[in-house]
Motif scaffolding. Structure first.
Motif, PDB file in Angstrom:
ATOM      1  N   THR A  85       0.823  -1.213   0.000  1.00  0.00           N
ATOM      2  CA  THR A  85       0.000   0.000   0.000  1.00  0.00           C
ATOM      3  C   THR A  85       0.854   1.259   0.000  1.00  0.00           C
ATOM      4  OG1 THR A  85      -1.744  -1.167   1.173  1.00  0.00           O
ATOM      5  CG2 THR A  85      -1.831   1.223   1.238  1.00  0.00           C
ATOM      6  N   LEU A  86       1.897   1.291   0.816  1.00  0.00           N
ATOM      7  CA  LEU A  86       2.757   2.475   0.906  1.00  0.00           C
ATOM      8  C   LEU A  86       3.435   2.746  -0.436  1.00  0.00           C
ATOM      9  CD1 LEU A  86       3.964   4.728   2.641  1.00  0.00           C
ATOM     10  CD2 LEU A  86       5.779   3.139   3.272  1.00  0.00           C
ATOM     11  N   ALA A  87       3.985   1.724  -1.059  1.00  0.00           N
ATOM     12  CA  ALA A  87       4.657   1.908  -2.346  1.00  0.00           C
ATOM     13  C   ALA A  87       3.671   2.358  -3.422  1.00  0.00           C
ATOM     14  CB  ALA A  87       5.345   0.615  -2.772  1.00  0.00           C
ATOM     15  N   ARG A  88       2.473   1.804  -3.415  1.00  0.00           N
ATOM     16  CA  ARG A  88       1.465   2.198  -4.412  1.00  0.00           C
ATOM     17  C   ARG A  88       0.946   3.606  -4.191  1.00  0.00           C
ATOM     18  NH1 ARG A  88      -0.505  -2.925  -3.402  1.00  0.00           N
ATOM     19  NH2 ARG A  88      -2.180  -2.038  -2.124  1.00  0.00           N
ATOM     20  N   SER A  89       1.048   4.108  -2.965  1.00  0.00           N
ATOM     21  CA  SER A  89       0.497   5.434  -2.659  1.00  0.00           C
ATOM     22  C   SER A  89       1.404   6.576  -3.110  1.00  0.00           C
ATOM     23  CB  SER A  89       0.234   5.566  -1.159  1.00  0.00           C
ATOM     24  OG  SER A  89       1.438   5.767  -0.450  1.00  0.00           O
ATOM     25  N   ILE A  90       2.607   6.295  -3.555  1.00  0.00           N
ATOM     26  CA  ILE A  90       3.539   7.345  -3.982  1.00  0.00           C
ATOM     27  C   ILE A  90       3.177   7.790  -5.395  1.00  0.00           C
ATOM     28  CG2 ILE A  90       5.947   7.903  -4.449  1.00  0.00           C
ATOM     29  CD1 ILE A  90       6.674   5.804  -2.313  1.00  0.00           C
ATOM     30  N   LYS A  91       2.826   9.064  -5.531  1.00  0.00           N
ATOM     31  CA  LYS A  91       2.383   9.621  -6.810  1.00  0.00           C
ATOM     32  C   LYS A  91       3.164  10.890  -7.135  1.00  0.00           C
ATOM     33  CE  LYS A  91      -1.237   6.837  -6.958  1.00  0.00           C
ATOM     34  NZ  LYS A  91      -0.957   5.524  -7.401  1.00  0.00           N
ATOM     35  N   VAL A  92       3.302  11.167  -8.424  1.00  0.00           N
ATOM     36  CA  VAL A  92       3.928  12.403  -8.896  1.00  0.00           C
ATOM     37  C   VAL A  92       2.807  13.294  -9.414  1.00  0.00           C
ATOM     38  CG1 VAL A  92       5.549  13.416 -10.534  1.00  0.00           C
ATOM     39  CG2 VAL A  92       6.029  11.189  -9.523  1.00  0.00           C
ATOM     40  N   VAL A  93       2.742  14.522  -8.923  1.00  0.00           N
ATOM     41  CA  VAL A  93       1.707  15.455  -9.350  1.00  0.00           C
ATOM     42  C   VAL A  93       2.350  16.738  -9.859  1.00  0.00           C
ATOM     43  CG1 VAL A  93      -0.099  14.571  -7.845  1.00  0.00           C
ATOM     44  CG2 VAL A  93       1.419  16.323  -7.005  1.00  0.00           C
ATOM     45  N   VAL A  94       1.777  17.288 -10.932  1.00  0.00           N
ATOM     46  CA  VAL A  94       2.217  18.578 -11.450  1.00  0.00           C
ATOM     47  C   VAL A  94       1.431  19.638 -10.694  1.00  0.00           C
ATOM     48  CG1 VAL A  94       2.387  20.050 -13.481  1.00  0.00           C
ATOM     49  CG2 VAL A  94       2.701  17.583 -13.707  1.00  0.00           C
ATOM     50  N   LEU A  95       2.122  20.591 -10.089  1.00  0.00           N
ATOM     51  CA  LEU A  95       1.456  21.610  -9.294  1.00  0.00           C
ATOM     52  C   LEU A  95       0.786  22.634 -10.206  1.00  0.00           C
ATOM     53  CD1 LEU A  95       4.060  21.973  -6.446  1.00  0.00           C
ATOM     54  CD2 LEU A  95       2.056  20.514  -6.557  1.00  0.00           C
ATOM     55  N   ARG A  96      -0.088  23.433  -9.658  1.00  0.00           N
ATOM     56  CA  ARG A  96      -0.951  24.332 -10.441  1.00  0.00           C
ATOM     57  C   ARG A  96      -0.226  25.220 -11.433  1.00  0.00           C
ATOM     58  NH1 ARG A  96      -5.405  26.429  -6.121  1.00  0.00           N
ATOM     59  NH2 ARG A  96      -6.190  24.374  -5.643  1.00  0.00           N
ATOM     60  N   ASN A  97       0.893  25.798 -11.033  1.00  0.00           N
ATOM     61  CA  ASN A  97       1.572  26.722 -11.942  1.00  0.00           C
ATOM     62  C   ASN A  97       2.363  25.990 -13.021  1.00  0.00           C
ATOM     63  OD1 ASN A  97       3.757  25.752 -10.550  1.00  0.00           O
ATOM     64  ND2 ASN A  97       4.397  27.730  -9.745  1.00  0.00           N
ATOM     65  N   LYS A  98       2.393  24.673 -12.967  1.00  0.00           N
ATOM     66  CA  LYS A  98       3.051  23.801 -13.947  1.00  0.00           C
ATOM     67  C   LYS A  98       4.559  24.008 -14.027  1.00  0.00           C
ATOM     68  CE  LYS A  98      -1.048  23.233 -16.746  1.00  0.00           C
ATOM     69  NZ  LYS A  98      -1.669  23.374 -18.038  1.00  0.00           N
ATOM     70  N   ASP A  99       5.119  24.799 -13.124  1.00  0.00           N
ATOM     71  CA  ASP A  99       6.561  24.991 -13.087  1.00  0.00           C
ATOM     72  C   ASP A  99       7.181  24.222 -11.930  1.00  0.00           C
ATOM     73  OD1 ASP A  99       6.368  26.657 -15.252  1.00  0.00           O
ATOM     74  OD2 ASP A  99       6.321  28.484 -14.066  1.00  0.00           O
ATOM     75  N   ALA A 100       6.392  23.382 -11.300  1.00  0.00           N
ATOM     76  CA  ALA A 100       6.883  22.591 -10.177  1.00  0.00           C
ATOM     77  C   ALA A 100       6.130  21.273 -10.141  1.00  0.00           C
ATOM     78  CB  ALA A 100       6.677  23.350  -8.861  1.00  0.00           C
ATOM     79  N   ILE A 101       6.765  20.277  -9.569  1.00  0.00           N
ATOM     80  CA  ILE A 101       6.114  18.986  -9.390  1.00  0.00           C
ATOM     81  C   ILE A 101       6.212  18.612  -7.927  1.00  0.00           C
ATOM     82  CG2 ILE A 101       6.478  18.120 -11.719  1.00  0.00           C
ATOM     83  CD1 ILE A 101       8.670  16.569  -9.368  1.00  0.00           C
ATOM     84  N   GLY A 102       5.382  17.691  -7.521  1.00  0.00           N
ATOM     85  CA  GLY A 102       5.418  17.187  -6.153  1.00  0.00           C
ATOM     86  C   GLY A 102       5.382  15.676  -6.173  1.00  0.00           C
ATOM     87  N   VAL A 103       6.123  15.071  -5.265  1.00  0.00           N
ATOM     88  CA  VAL A 103       6.069  13.626  -5.081  1.00  0.00           C
ATOM     89  C   VAL A 103       5.342  13.426  -3.761  1.00  0.00           C
ATOM     90  CG1 VAL A 103       7.381  11.493  -4.842  1.00  0.00           C
ATOM     91  CG2 VAL A 103       8.231  13.310  -6.325  1.00  0.00           C
ATOM     92  N   ARG A 104       4.163  12.820  -3.825  1.00  0.00           N
ATOM     93  CA  ARG A 104       3.321  12.695  -2.633  1.00  0.00           C
ATOM     94  C   ARG A 104       3.095  11.232  -2.296  1.00  0.00           C
ATOM     95  NH1 ARG A 104      -0.915  17.364  -4.149  1.00  0.00           N
ATOM     96  NH2 ARG A 104       0.493  19.082  -3.772  1.00  0.00           N
ATOM     97  N   ASP A 105       2.979  10.984  -1.012  1.00  0.00           N
ATOM     98  CA  ASP A 105       2.617   9.655  -0.540  1.00  0.00           C
ATOM     99  C   ASP A 105       1.276   9.779   0.167  1.00  0.00           C
ATOM    100  OD1 ASP A 105       3.756  11.201   1.394  1.00  0.00           O
ATOM    101  OD2 ASP A 105       5.224   9.745   2.023  1.00  0.00           O
ATOM    102  N   ALA A 106       0.265   9.116  -0.371  1.00  0.00           N
ATOM    103  CA  ALA A 106      -1.106   9.307   0.088  1.00  0.00           C
ATOM    104  C   ALA A 106      -1.469   8.461   1.304  1.00  0.00           C
ATOM    105  CB  ALA A 106      -2.066   9.004  -1.050  1.00  0.00           C
ATOM    106  N   ALA A 107      -0.711   7.446   1.628  1.00  0.00           N
ATOM    107  CA  ALA A 107      -1.019   6.627   2.800  1.00  0.00           C
ATOM    108  C   ALA A 107      -0.895   7.505   4.044  1.00  0.00           C
ATOM    109  CB  ALA A 107      -0.075   5.436   2.885  1.00  0.00           C
ATOM    110  N   PHE A 108      -1.877   7.449   4.939  1.00  0.00           N
ATOM    111  CA  PHE A 108      -1.894   8.368   6.075  1.00  0.00           C
ATOM    112  C   PHE A 108      -0.709   8.164   7.009  1.00  0.00           C
ATOM    113  CE2 PHE A 108      -3.850   4.817   8.229  1.00  0.00           C
ATOM    114  CZ  PHE A 108      -3.417   4.948   9.533  1.00  0.00           C
TER     115      PHE A 108
END
Length: 177
Positions: A85-108
């Motif tokens: 679950t932890l490994a699957r929860s890691i996602k890459v998201v493009v932030l609103r201004n599209k000049d930055a990205i975020g690597v997020r882990d969704a598991a609480f």
């Protein structure tokens, strides 16, 4: 009397223009690199810590692993993988201004593993004492970094890739007068 011997040449105006296309693409690639490395760290962790017996957690947050033995990770290691679950929860998201990205882990519980946590005591619930609710400080979870370790591991290649993308995107544009 000496004549004026200066030579005057008019050069058209140029300005540096910067396109962010390659930089954005490189940021996405860098984020995917970090996420892939973090997932790999978790999935390949064999655990060197405490040995637990019994089922591996409730259905809500860990997928309810089968009963049996589970070896946890040691402090400083990547978390040991049990259900994925932890490994699957890691996602890459493009932030609103599209000049930055975020690597997020969704598991609480990901933040608790990454940074560590304190609280709770074995076999005791939170107790009410003189009208105040408190958690005894019996347990301490030492940090098991996986995202920060992945970022540190990939930092040299990311810096090189972003520098190349920035240089590629700079062009000289003629400015109209």
């Amino acid at each position: 009397m000496a004549e004026d011997s200066r030579l005057q040449i008019e050069i058209p105006s140029y300005a540096l223009e910067f396109s962010k296309k390659n930089l954005r693409k490189s940021l996405r690639i860098a984020g995917n690199e970090v996420a892939r490395t973090a997932r790999s760290e978790i999935r390949n962790s064999i655990g060197g810590g405490r040995l637990y017996y019994g089922p591996g957690g409730s259905i809500q947050y860990r997928g309810g692993a089968a009963s049996g033995r589970h070896r946890a990770s040691s402090p400083g290691e990547a978390p040991a993988n049990e259900t994925g679950t932890l490994a699957r929860s890691i996602k890459v998201v493009v932030l609103r201004n599209k000049d930055a990205i975020g690597v997020r882990d969704a598991a609480f519980y990901a933040k608790m593993l990454e940074a560590g946590a304190k609280g709770g005591a074995p076999g005791r619930k939170n107790q009410r004492n003189r009208g105040q609710i408190y958690a005894s400080g019996g347990r301490v979870l030492e940090p098991r970094p996986f995202l920060s370790k992945a970022l540190a591991e990939r930092a040299p290649s990311i810096q090189r890739r972003l520098a190349d993308a920035a240089i590629k995107d700079v062009v000289m544009e003629r400015v109209k007068k």
